[in-house]
Design a protein around this motif. Structure first.
Motif, PDB file in Angstrom:
ATOM      1  N   SER A 130       2.331  93.767  84.132  1.00 51.07           N
ATOM      2  CA  SER A 130       1.109  93.314  84.782  1.00 51.07           C
ATOM      3  C   SER A 130       1.163  91.792  84.905  1.00 51.07           C
ATOM      4  N   HIS A 131       0.804  91.187  85.973  1.00 47.11           N
ATOM      5  CA  HIS A 131       0.494  91.760  87.288  1.00 47.11           C
ATOM      6  C   HIS A 131       1.481  91.236  88.321  1.00 47.11           C
ATOM      7  N   TYR A 132       2.765  91.224  87.909  1.00 47.86           N
ATOM      8  CA  TYR A 132       3.814  90.637  88.757  1.00 47.86           C
ATOM      9  C   TYR A 132       5.152  90.946  88.092  1.00 47.86           C
ATOM     10  N   ALA A 148       0.577  98.094  92.983  1.00 47.75           N
ATOM     11  CA  ALA A 148      -0.600  97.214  93.028  1.00 47.75           C
ATOM     12  C   ALA A 148      -1.420  97.375  91.757  1.00 47.75           C
ATOM     13  N   ASN A 149      -2.215  96.358  91.462  1.00 46.10           N
ATOM     14  CA  ASN A 149      -3.214  96.470  90.401  1.00 46.10           C
ATOM     15  C   ASN A 149      -4.605  96.340  91.009  1.00 46.10           C
ATOM     16  N   GLU A 150      -5.431  97.329  90.737  1.00 41.71           N
ATOM     17  CA  GLU A 150      -6.838  97.333  91.133  1.00 41.71           C
ATOM     18  C   GLU A 150      -7.123  96.928  92.571  1.00 41.71           C
ATOM     19  N   PRO A 151      -6.405  97.506  93.523  1.00 44.72           N
ATOM     20  CA  PRO A 151      -6.786  97.242  94.917  1.00 44.72           C
ATOM     21  C   PRO A 151      -8.132  97.903  95.189  1.00 44.72           C
ATOM     22  N   PHE A 166      -5.108 104.607  85.650  1.00 44.03           N
ATOM     23  CA  PHE A 166      -6.437 104.026  85.873  1.00 44.03           C
ATOM     24  C   PHE A 166      -6.794 103.004  84.803  1.00 44.03           C
ATOM     25  N   ASN A 167      -7.578 102.014  85.226  1.00 44.88           N
ATOM     26  CA  ASN A 167      -8.061 100.942  84.345  1.00 44.88           C
ATOM     27  C   ASN A 167      -9.553 101.162  84.127  1.00 44.88           C
ATOM     28  N   ARG A 168      -9.980 101.190  82.874  1.00 45.35           N
ATOM     29  CA  ARG A 168     -11.425 101.415  82.658  1.00 45.35           C
ATOM     30  C   ARG A 168     -11.907 100.707  81.398  1.00 45.35           C
ATOM     31  N   TYR A 169     -13.016 100.012  81.532  1.00 45.18           N
ATOM     32  CA  TYR A 169     -13.543  99.209  80.419  1.00 45.18           C
ATOM     33  C   TYR A 169     -14.893  99.731  79.934  1.00 45.18           C
ATOM     34  N   ASN A 170     -14.881 100.986  79.443  1.00 42.85           N
ATOM     35  CA  ASN A 170     -16.109 101.519  78.844  1.00 42.85           C
ATOM     36  C   ASN A 170     -16.449 100.721  77.590  1.00 42.85           C
ATOM     37  N   TRP A 219     -17.361  97.854  77.447  1.00 35.19           N
ATOM     38  CA  TRP A 219     -17.135  96.409  77.627  1.00 35.19           C
ATOM     39  C   TRP A 219     -17.802  95.958  78.918  1.00 35.19           C
ATOM     40  N   TYR A 220     -17.143  96.158  80.077  1.00 36.80           N
ATOM     41  CA  TYR A 220     -17.806  95.752  81.322  1.00 36.80           C
ATOM     42  C   TYR A 220     -18.907  96.749  81.701  1.00 36.80           C
ATOM     43  N   SER A 221     -18.692  98.031  81.352  1.00 33.46           N
ATOM     44  CA  SER A 221     -19.818  98.936  81.543  1.00 33.46           C
ATOM     45  C   SER A 221     -20.340  99.350  80.178  1.00 33.46           C
ATOM     46  N   ILE A 225      -2.752  99.576  76.223  1.00 32.75           N
ATOM     47  CA  ILE A 225      -3.851  98.699  75.809  1.00 32.75           C
ATOM     48  C   ILE A 225      -3.842  97.428  76.658  1.00 32.75           C
ATOM     49  N   TRP A 226      -5.018  96.990  77.043  1.00 33.95           N
ATOM     50  CA  TRP A 226      -5.138  95.663  77.644  1.00 33.95           C
ATOM     51  C   TRP A 226      -5.679  94.738  76.588  1.00 33.95           C
ATOM     52  N   ASN A 227      -4.979  93.848  76.021  1.00 32.61           N
ATOM     53  CA  ASN A 227      -3.689  93.334  76.421  1.00 32.61           C
ATOM     54  C   ASN A 227      -2.837  93.156  75.172  1.00 32.61           C
ATOM     55  N   ASP A 257      -3.516  87.443  73.838  1.00 31.81           N
ATOM     56  CA  ASP A 257      -4.509  86.635  74.569  1.00 31.81           C
ATOM     57  C   ASP A 257      -3.792  85.781  75.614  1.00 31.81           C
ATOM     58  N   PHE A 258      -4.483  85.472  76.686  1.00 32.95           N
ATOM     59  CA  PHE A 258      -3.838  84.674  77.741  1.00 32.95           C
ATOM     60  C   PHE A 258      -4.863  83.791  78.443  1.00 32.95           C
ATOM     61  N   LYS A 259      -4.314  82.812  79.152  1.00 28.73           N
ATOM     62  CA  LYS A 259      -5.174  81.824  79.817  1.00 28.73           C
ATOM     63  C   LYS A 259      -5.747  82.378  81.122  1.00 28.73           C
ATOM     64  N   GLY A 311     -10.042  81.545  77.416  1.00 28.16           N
ATOM     65  CA  GLY A 311      -9.140  82.503  78.060  1.00 28.16           C
ATOM     66  C   GLY A 311      -9.552  83.934  77.789  1.00 28.16           C
ATOM     67  N   ASN A 312      -8.740  84.867  78.227  1.00 27.54           N
ATOM     68  CA  ASN A 312      -8.996  86.294  77.997  1.00 27.54           C
ATOM     69  C   ASN A 312      -8.505  86.627  76.587  1.00 27.54           C
ATOM     70  N   LYS A 313      -9.396  87.190  75.784  1.00 29.17           N
ATOM     71  CA  LYS A 313      -9.078  87.415  74.370  1.00 29.17           C
ATOM     72  C   LYS A 313      -8.936  88.910  74.061  1.00 29.17           C
ATOM     73  N   LYS A 314      -8.470  89.673  75.029  1.00 25.59           N
ATOM     74  CA  LYS A 314      -8.302  91.106  74.764  1.00 25.59           C
ATOM     75  C   LYS A 314      -6.976  91.419  74.081  1.00 25.59           C
ATOM     76  N   GLY A 315      -6.220  90.396  73.746  1.00 28.15           N
ATOM     77  CA  GLY A 315      -4.954  90.636  73.052  1.00 28.15           C
ATOM     78  C   GLY A 315      -5.165  91.292  71.704  1.00 28.15           C
TER      79      GLY A 315
HETATM   80  C1  GCB Z   1      -8.882  94.119  84.719  1.00 26.00           C
HETATM   81  C2  GCB Z   1      -7.687  93.458  85.294  1.00 26.00           C
HETATM   82  C3  GCB Z   1      -7.021  92.501  84.316  1.00 26.00           C
HETATM   83  C4  GCB Z   1      -8.081  91.718  83.565  1.00 26.00           C
HETATM   84  C5  GCB Z   1      -8.945  92.676  82.793  1.00 26.00           C
HETATM   85  C6  GCB Z   1     -10.057  91.964  82.036  1.00 26.00           C
HETATM   86  O1  GCB Z   1      -9.335  95.116  85.176  1.00 26.00           O
HETATM   87  O2  GCB Z   1      -6.734  94.357  85.804  1.00 26.00           O
HETATM   88  O3  GCB Z   1      -6.169  91.656  85.027  1.00 26.00           O
HETATM   89  O4  GCB Z   1      -7.537  90.758  82.713  1.00 26.00           O
HETATM   90  O5  GCB Z   1      -9.539  93.586  83.668  1.00 26.00           O
HETATM   91  O6  GCB Z   1      -9.907  91.720  80.838  1.00 26.00           O
HETATM   92  O7  GCB Z   1     -11.047  91.615  82.660  1.00 26.00           O
END
Ligand code: GCB
Length: 606
Positions: free
Chosen positions: A359-361, A421-424, A473-477, A479-481, A559-561, A564-566, A576-580
């Motif tokens: 992901s994502h390249y 692709a990711n999440e088109p 599929f990507n799903r954030y139960n 968390w985002y929902s 698991i995402w991710n 952690d990343f910037k 940054g994103n702290k889902k690591g």
């Molecule tokens: C996603 C993306 C990913 C993000 C992640 C997030 O759906 O595919 O690139 O980093 O959610 O943590 O928001």
């Protein structure tokens, strides 16, 4: 038309490789006049002679964004300039000379000794040009690059440029919908390399196992000679103990080899010796001349099949225990860093994973070399993220990204799926036809691997899954929902995975789920952003996966991710994103121990 070959530069008795890594001269055009370098032809003379600012030294490979203390450079939009002088050995005079960039993000234009040489759009994928006729042998040469990070609606991935009013007047801002930081620069090694006049341009290898015998089908493309019947090829298969197991000589460039009692390439945990590699040694001679080229390609012997419910390697069904990752580390940004590459794979082993998605390249050749060698399964993703506003121009570049990706990675045993692709936005107008074409294109390039894509569109609104071989599929139960509701995960995940399978009758995997956590933030009862909450989220997903595994079509969890990343600056990201499950400096968070227990217990079970 097929692309010419782009084999990774490897030294041999007929080939030499010289690295141009190190400090390069670096110059940024004035913020209110970013095109000045192009207008004033900065490539025509040394950057240090350009009176537009101070040339600094920039390490290659690296992203330029986080090296200095300037937010202007971190947030720069538009071209920057790199330059390096180098020598071409006079001993290379009778060779052909090539200049190769492993990855430059995003648009690279290259000049050699003041003359335009090549351009390449799209980061993460290598490009090279022959420079034999424009290079000075035994003398100084100068390579100049402009590197432009601008993303627009017809780039892969897409972005937008907007003008905003700041305290300093109007400023141009790059916006994008994906969350990883849009790092830029010369991200991977720059190599100068030589090949003989007639050389092995490309090798394509496909393997299968028939009655216990390893079958290797190979096709070699020669460059510098029209008639392949004038080529004499010696093809040797060498095992990991350096013993020749098969030797063949033939006129022509295509054939089939048989390896009796092969050591198969197995993924981790399915064998005591995962990632077994042979070397395919190709010696190309031109009949009646002294022309000769030698290239050694690591290969793995394995079979790959898929059905409506499973993916099989060497006839055994696979269950993925993996991660989405990033090429990302402090200060270096997206720049290739072998220390991080090595550490990441040590941690992946420690936690008991057997797979990851790039992901994502596309990740570097060096990363995939490690995956091949250690037996990690790789879902190899092209750089399309959050695609929308489908247009013929976008489609063309998207297809190019897959052509370049498959040309580079087609021989890798670790690569077991293409992610297109990711999440088109797959419910949007045009998505159906667009992905039909992308899949068709990908299948024409490689029929031996299944195609997937990570979908975030709700199952009933998706229009593209029907073209795929495997649904991710990507799903954030929770968390985002429904943030905070860990009691709203398990049933939702089980029924969503079932719905995907019912709708498309394909194997299903979850390619992203997770929660951010700040190391050291503890709270009971678990509360979002705490380490306890991240553990609870995982635990509820694991319950769902165990139920799904019993149903026979669910083939893996990612698991995402991994770490952690910037990201770009926004209030939903804390540094940054702290889902690591590991921190950005690759140390364990609380949840990593929990994941390790599960992944290792699954390893024993399988
Ligand atoms: C996603 C993306 C990913 C993000 C992640 C997030 O759906 O595919 O690139 O980093 O959610 O943590 O928001």
């Amino acid at each position: 038309t097929p692309l010419p070959g782009l084999l990774f530069p490897r030294e041999s008795e007929t080939r030499e490789v010289k690295s141009l890594d190190g400090f390069w001269d670096f110059l940024v055009p004035p913020i209110n006049d970013v095109q000045r370098g192009h207008i004033q032809s900065w490539y025509a003379e040394n950057l240090s002679k350009v009176k537009a600012g101070k040339v600094m030294q920039m390490p290659v490979p690296s992203s330029y964004n986080d090296i200095t203390v300037s937010s202007n450079l971190r947030d720069h939009v538009g071209p920057v300039w790199y330059e390096k002088t180098f020598f071409v050995p006079s001993s290379w005079k009778h060779k052909r000379v090539f200049l190769r960039f492993g990855s430059v993000n995003y648009l690279a234009q290259v000049w050699l000794n003041g003359k335009f040489l090549m351009s390449h759009e799209m980061g993460h994928l290598p490009f090279e040009a022959e420079i034999t006729s424009c290079v000075t042998f035994g003398g100084k040469n100068r390579v100049t690059l402009s590197v432009d990070n601008i993303l627009l609606q017809n780039s892969v991935p897409q972005g937008k440029i907007v003008d905003l009013l700041s305290d300093n007047g109007t400023i141009r801002i790059q916006t994008y919908t994906f969350d990883f930081f849009n790092y830029a620069g010369i991200h991977r090694s720059v190599l100068l390399h030589s090949k003989p006049k007639v050389f092995i341009d490309d090798i394509t290898v496909k393997t299968e196992i028939v009655n216990g015998i390893g079958i290797i089908r190979y096709k070699i493309e020669a460059n510098g000679i029209k008639n392949s019947n004038a080529c004499l090829c010696d093809i040797n298969v060498i095992n990991a103990d350096n013993q020749y197991v098969v030797n063949e000589s033939l006129i022509g460039t295509e054939g089939v080899l048989e390896v009796a009692l092969p050591n198969l390439w197995w993924p981790r945990t399915m064998s005591d010796n995962p990632g077994y590699l042979y070397t395919l040694e190709v010696i190309l001679r031109v009949i009646n001349t002294s022309e000769c080229d030698v290239y050694r390609l690591p290969i793995g012997i394995r079979s790959l099949k898929w059905t409506e419910t499973s993916l099989l390697i060497n006839e055994k069904p696979i269950y993925f225990r993996g991660f989405g990752r990033h090429e990302d580390s402090a200060i270096r940004g997206r720049g290739l860093d072998l220390v991080t590459v090595a550490r990441d794979h040590e941690l992946l082993k420690w936690v008991g994973a057997n797979a990851y998605r790039t992901s994502h390249y596309p990740y570097s050749d060096e990363v995939l070399d490690v995956a091949d060698r250690l037996g990690f399964l790789v879902i190899d993703e092209c750089p399309s993220v959050d695609a929308e506003n489908y247009s013929p121009a976008l489609l063309k570049k998207h297809k190019e990204s897959l052509s370049e990706l498959i040309r580079r990675d087609k021989n890798r045993p670790s690569v077991i799926m293409w992610s297109i692709a990711n999440e088109p936005r797959t419910s949007h107008y045009g998505a159906d036809d667009y992905f039909k074409r992308v899949v068709h294109h990908t299948k024409q390039l490689d029929k031996s691997r299944p195609i997937t894509m990570s979908i975030a569109t709700p199952c009933d609104e998706d229009n593209a899954g029907k073209y795929l071989d495997i649904i991710s599929f990507n799903r954030y139960n929770a968390w985002y929902s429904n943030p905070g509701r860990i009691d709203m995960i398990t049933k939702k995940i089980v029924s969503e995975a079932q719905n995907w399978h019912i709708k498309y009758k394909k194997p299903v995997l979850i390619s992203e789920y997770g929660a951010d956590s700040i190391t050291g933030l503890h709270e009971l009862p678990e509360y979002i952003w705490s380490e306890e909450y991240q553990v609870e989220i995982m635990s509820k997903h694991f319950e769902a996966f165990d139920q799904l595994k019993a149903q026979g079509f669910f083939i893996g969890e990612f698991i995402w991710n991994f770490a952690d990343f910037k990201t770009a600056q926004t209030y939903i990201r804390v540094g940054g994103n702290k889902k690591g499950i590991f921190t950005r400096d690759r140390q364990p968070k609380m949840v990593s121990h929990f994941v390790r227990k599960r992944y290792n217990s699954l390893n024993i079970e399988l």
